[in-house]
Design an enzyme around this catalytic site. Structure first.
Site, PDB file in Angstrom:
ATOM      1  N   HIS A  42       0.433  -1.223   0.285  1.00 61.07           N
ATOM      2  CA  HIS A  42      -0.368  -0.213  -0.070  1.00 61.07           C
ATOM      3  C   HIS A  42       0.502   1.364   0.133  1.00 61.07           C
ATOM      4  CE1 HIS A  42      -0.185   1.144   3.905  1.00 61.07           C
ATOM      5  NE2 HIS A  42       0.044  -0.312   4.854  1.00 61.07           N
ATOM      6  N   ASP A  47      -6.482   4.209   8.281  1.00 57.73           N
ATOM      7  CA  ASP A  47      -6.640   3.512  10.402  1.00 57.73           C
ATOM      8  C   ASP A  47      -7.774   2.841   9.504  1.00 57.73           C
ATOM      9  OD1 ASP A  47      -4.620   4.719  11.793  1.00 57.73           O
ATOM     10  OD2 ASP A  47      -6.179   6.893  11.597  1.00 57.73           O
ATOM     11  N   TYR A  75      -9.288  14.137   2.603  1.00 57.67           N
ATOM     12  CA  TYR A  75     -10.368  14.130   3.143  1.00 57.67           C
ATOM     13  C   TYR A  75     -11.565  14.758   3.813  1.00 57.67           C
ATOM     14  CZ  TYR A  75      -5.918  11.655   4.468  1.00 57.67           C
ATOM     15  OH  TYR A  75      -4.718  11.027   5.025  1.00 57.67           O
ATOM     16  N   TYR A 179      -2.685  14.157  10.491  1.00 59.85           N
ATOM     17  CA  TYR A 179      -3.452  12.897  10.903  1.00 59.85           C
ATOM     18  C   TYR A 179      -4.787  13.862  11.312  1.00 59.85           C
ATOM     19  CZ  TYR A 179       0.239  10.282  12.902  1.00 59.85           C
ATOM     20  OH  TYR A 179       1.392   9.029  11.452  1.00 59.85           O
ATOM     21  N   LEU A 200     -14.138   8.760   9.114  1.00 63.67           N
ATOM     22  CA  LEU A 200     -13.243   9.489   8.006  1.00 63.67           C
ATOM     23  C   LEU A 200     -13.274   9.022   6.333  1.00 63.67           C
ATOM     24  CD1 LEU A 200     -10.718  11.514   7.769  1.00 63.67           C
ATOM     25  CD2 LEU A 200      -9.270  10.004   8.712  1.00 63.67           C
TER      26      LEU A 200
END
Length: 304
Positions: A42, A47, A75, A179, A200
């Site tokens: 990847h 997460d 995101y 993050y 998310l």
């Protein structure tokens, strides 16, 4: 005697829609089994809570995964106000509950100003960053906390797109290593009520976005029909946004020997993707290069 690898020697990029509840490595192993592939990796972990764009590199594409790792990301995130967790997301344990006092769109917008542009972040103890060979999240689950150095990241945009009582939604475009859970935690502190991420989704990673996605359900169906490989994007797609330098067979020969070459009308600086002009005038991707100070094109990473 060299160990023979099992599986098919296939190359390309698969952009999977990672489902909630599995790790990025789980997604890698699932794709590897589906394709019976020799080598898959990847390009930046998501997460288990997160869904969305997860590019997987097969075979020769793994040589270019570093450029996807360092690419910008986009995101969508949903945050819950009034509750803080030890991990900064809904998978963690609740560590504080506070009332919401005078929380408004205006206050949230004011708070978001602190999380735009270049900012310093201290990585979460629940991140995959390693400390002495151990991922931080494994130490955190043992109740161990270690010192972490802050990192400079860039948040190109961070926009409030919805606010309803104790929940808000953000659209974030950021540099690698940002993050979102840390933004949520720190925004919660700015607002004085605490916050954590409840959902998310990665909308884009480098050149790939949601239009490139394929689900594991689709892949399972394609496997039954024998059409799996049609979902693999070419290796060159990993750097498809870079300027292209076209090489004649003679120039390509010397470049493949590791020698910088002069290419008329090449860019004057930066990184480029390299394409060899074949006898039928089609182009074949052969790797990536960098423009030297004297204008020559130097090979940096080539296909076998």
């Amino acid at each position: 005697m060299a160990r023979r690898r099992r599986g098919r020697d296939i190359s390309g990029v698969l952009v999977v829609d990672k489902p909630k509840g599995i790790s990025s490595n789980d997604a890698v192993q699932r794709a590897k089994r589906l394709f019976n592939a020799q080598k898959v990796g990847h390009t930046g972990a998501l997460d288990p809570l997160a869904t969305g764009v997860l590019p997987l590199c097969f075979g020769e594409a793994t040589k270019f995964s570093q450029y996807l790792l360092s690419s910008d990301k986009k995101y969508w995130a949903r945050l819950k106000l009034g509750i803080a967790t030890d991990s900064g997301d809904a998978d963690g344990e609740v560590i504080a509950t506070r009332p919401l006092e005078n929380i408004s769109e205006a206050r949230i917008e004011e708070g978001l100003r602190f999380f735009r542009g270049e900012i310093d972040q201290v990585p979460s103890m629940f991140s995959a960053i390693k400390h002495q060979g151990q991922p931080l999240y494994k130490l955190a689950r043992q109740g161990i906390t270690v010192e972490r150095e802050s990192r400079r990241v860039t948040v190109f945009s961070n926009e409030l797109v919805a606010f309803n009582g104790d929940e808000l939604e953000l659209e974030i475009h950021c540099s690698k290593g940002t993050y979102i859970r840390t933004i949520a935690e720190e925004l919660g502190e700015v607002l004085g009520c605490g916050a954590h991420v409840t959902a998310l989704r990665r909308r884009a990673a480098g050149p790939y976005n949601e239009s490139d996605l394929v689900s594991f359900d689709e892949l399972e169906a394609a496997g039954a029909k024998g059409t799996l490989d049609s979902y693999l994007q070419p290796v060159s797609s990993a750097v498809r946004e870079w300027p292209e330098v076209k090489l004649t067979d003679n120039t390509a020969y010397y470049l493949k020997q590791g020698q910088p070459v002069i290419v008329p009308q090449a860019p004057t600086s930066g990184w480029v993707r390299l394409a060899e002009i074949l006898a039928d005038d089609t182009l074949r991707f052969i790797g990536v290069g960098e423009i030297l100070d004297d204008g020559r094109v130097a090979p940096r990473r080539l296909l076998s």
